[in-house]
Design a protein around this motif. Sequence first.
Motif, mmCIF file in Angstrom:
data_model
loop_
_atom_site.group_PDB
_atom_site.id
_atom_site.type_symbol
_atom_site.label_atom_id
_atom_site.label_comp_id
_atom_site.label_asym_id
_atom_site.label_seq_id
_atom_site.Cartn_x
_atom_site.Cartn_y
_atom_site.Cartn_z
ATOM 1 N N UNK A 25 0.308 18.973 -5.819
ATOM 2 C CA UNK A 25 1.293 18.713 -4.762
ATOM 3 C C UNK A 25 0.607 18.299 -3.469
ATOM 4 N N UNK A 26 -0.509 18.929 -3.170
ATOM 5 C CA UNK A 26 -1.263 18.581 -1.962
ATOM 6 C C UNK A 26 -1.806 17.157 -2.040
ATOM 7 N N UNK A 27 -2.353 16.796 -3.195
ATOM 8 C CA UNK A 27 -2.863 15.436 -3.380
ATOM 9 C C UNK A 27 -1.731 14.423 -3.262
ATOM 10 N N UNK A 28 -0.590 14.717 -3.873
ATOM 11 C CA UNK A 28 0.560 13.811 -3.810
ATOM 12 C C UNK A 28 1.049 13.660 -2.375
ATOM 13 N N UNK A 29 1.119 14.758 -1.647
ATOM 14 C CA UNK A 29 1.557 14.716 -0.250
ATOM 15 C C UNK A 29 0.599 13.864 0.583
ATOM 16 N N UNK A 30 -0.695 14.033 0.364
ATOM 17 C CA UNK A 30 -1.692 13.231 1.085
ATOM 18 C C UNK A 30 -1.558 11.751 0.786
ATOM 19 N N UNK A 31 -1.309 11.419 -0.476
ATOM 20 C CA UNK A 31 -1.138 10.013 -0.851
ATOM 21 C C UNK A 31 0.121 9.424 -0.219
ATOM 22 N N UNK A 32 1.190 10.198 -0.171
ATOM 23 C CA UNK A 32 2.427 9.697 0.451
ATOM 24 C C UNK A 32 2.238 9.500 1.954
ATOM 25 N N UNK A 33 1.517 10.391 2.576
ATOM 26 C CA UNK A 33 1.229 10.234 4.013
ATOM 27 C C UNK A 33 0.385 8.992 4.237
ATOM 28 N N UNK A 34 -0.605 8.792 3.386
ATOM 29 C CA UNK A 34 -1.453 7.600 3.479
ATOM 30 C C UNK A 34 -0.605 6.336 3.331
ATOM 31 N N UNK A 35 0.334 6.350 2.410
ATOM 32 C CA UNK A 35 1.222 5.204 2.217
ATOM 33 C C UNK A 35 2.111 4.968 3.427
ATOM 34 N N UNK A 36 2.627 6.042 4.003
ATOM 35 C CA UNK A 36 3.460 5.907 5.199
ATOM 36 C C UNK A 36 2.659 5.343 6.368
ATOM 37 N N UNK A 37 1.407 5.756 6.475
ATOM 38 C CA UNK A 37 0.556 5.228 7.542
ATOM 39 C C UNK A 37 0.264 3.748 7.327
ATOM 40 N N UNK A 38 0.050 3.342 6.086
ATOM 41 C CA UNK A 38 -0.194 1.925 5.795
ATOM 42 C C UNK A 38 1.035 1.092 6.125
ATOM 43 N N UNK A 39 2.214 1.606 5.793
ATOM 44 C CA UNK A 39 3.456 0.888 6.097
ATOM 45 C C UNK A 39 3.657 0.789 7.607
ATOM 46 N N UNK A 40 3.387 1.881 8.294
ATOM 47 C CA UNK A 40 3.523 1.887 9.756
ATOM 48 C C UNK A 40 2.566 0.892 10.406
ATOM 49 N N UNK A 41 1.329 0.859 9.922
ATOM 50 C CA UNK A 41 0.354 -0.099 10.469
ATOM 51 C C UNK A 41 0.808 -1.532 10.204
ATOM 52 N N UNK A 42 1.365 -1.779 9.021
ATOM 53 C CA UNK A 42 1.874 -3.117 8.714
ATOM 54 C C UNK A 42 3.049 -3.489 9.594
ATOM 55 N N UNK A 43 3.945 -2.554 9.834
ATOM 56 C CA UNK A 43 5.093 -2.808 10.713
ATOM 57 C C UNK A 43 4.633 -3.101 12.135
ATOM 58 N N UNK A 44 3.671 -2.318 12.598
ATOM 59 C CA UNK A 44 3.146 -2.547 13.946
ATOM 60 C C UNK A 44 2.460 -3.901 14.047
ATOM 61 N N UNK A 52 0.826 -1.211 0.000
ATOM 62 C CA UNK A 52 0.000 0.000 0.000
ATOM 63 C C UNK A 52 0.857 1.258 0.000
ATOM 64 N N UNK A 53 2.003 1.218 0.689
ATOM 65 C CA UNK A 53 2.916 2.363 0.663
ATOM 66 C C UNK A 53 3.429 2.588 -0.757
ATOM 67 N N UNK A 54 3.878 1.523 -1.395
ATOM 68 C CA UNK A 54 4.400 1.646 -2.760
ATOM 69 C C UNK A 54 3.314 2.108 -3.731
ATOM 70 N N UNK A 55 2.123 1.578 -3.565
ATOM 71 C CA UNK A 55 1.004 1.986 -4.410
ATOM 72 C C UNK A 55 0.689 3.464 -4.216
ATOM 73 N N UNK A 56 0.665 3.909 -2.976
ATOM 74 C CA UNK A 56 0.387 5.326 -2.700
ATOM 75 C C UNK A 56 1.473 6.222 -3.276
ATOM 76 N N UNK A 57 2.727 5.790 -3.205
ATOM 77 C CA UNK A 57 3.812 6.581 -3.787
ATOM 78 C C UNK A 57 3.666 6.671 -5.307
ATOM 79 N N UNK A 58 3.270 5.571 -5.924
ATOM 80 C CA UNK A 58 3.050 5.580 -7.374
ATOM 81 C C UNK A 58 1.900 6.520 -7.726
ATOM 82 N N UNK A 59 0.821 6.438 -6.958
ATOM 83 C CA UNK A 59 -0.327 7.317 -7.210
ATOM 84 C C UNK A 59 0.056 8.787 -6.997
ATOM 85 N N UNK A 60 0.921 9.057 -6.021
ATOM 86 C CA UNK A 60 1.373 10.428 -5.772
ATOM 87 C C UNK A 60 2.169 10.953 -6.957
ATOM 88 N N UNK A 61 3.037 10.118 -7.499
ATOM 89 C CA UNK A 61 3.820 10.521 -8.667
ATOM 90 C C UNK A 61 2.899 10.806 -9.856
#
Length: 165
Positions: free
Chosen positions: A96-115, A24-33
Amino acid sequence: MVEAVQAVGNMVGGMASYENGKYNRDLSNTMATEAERDGAVSESRVRDAARMAIGQQVAAQGANGFQQGAGSAIDALTQSQINATLDALTIRRQAASKARGLRIQGAQAYSAGSNALVQGMFGAAAHGVQQSNDWANAKAGQSGSYGGSLYSGGAYGVSGSDGIY
């Protein structure tokens, strides 16, 4: 046996959640790009359309007898350029705002997976400790590897009180 299966289940669940978070993090980063690219294309379209409109405005001013490059004619052109620039910058900011939001969403998904992975490992360890404690409690008071004493009067029916071993 049940505890071992639960421990493995916790580990597998944690690893699956971790992998899902990475995906989900990688997907969100791709969507942000892609959002940034879409924003750049839209910004370019706005600038192109503005140049065309300003060119038509200059031609119309000349056709109507205005003195080009002076007075209200130049003010109208300046205002058109300002509006076009503001429109382009608005599109850039939104992308830029949409991309930033998607990257944050991806970081949160990665964090939840790590936890979830950490939680799964602790759950597996807890089940392992519980299984060990249960085994130790079940074996408490027994001697020998077969579950009891040879001379306890247990399986062989021999009593140690009569002196015969």
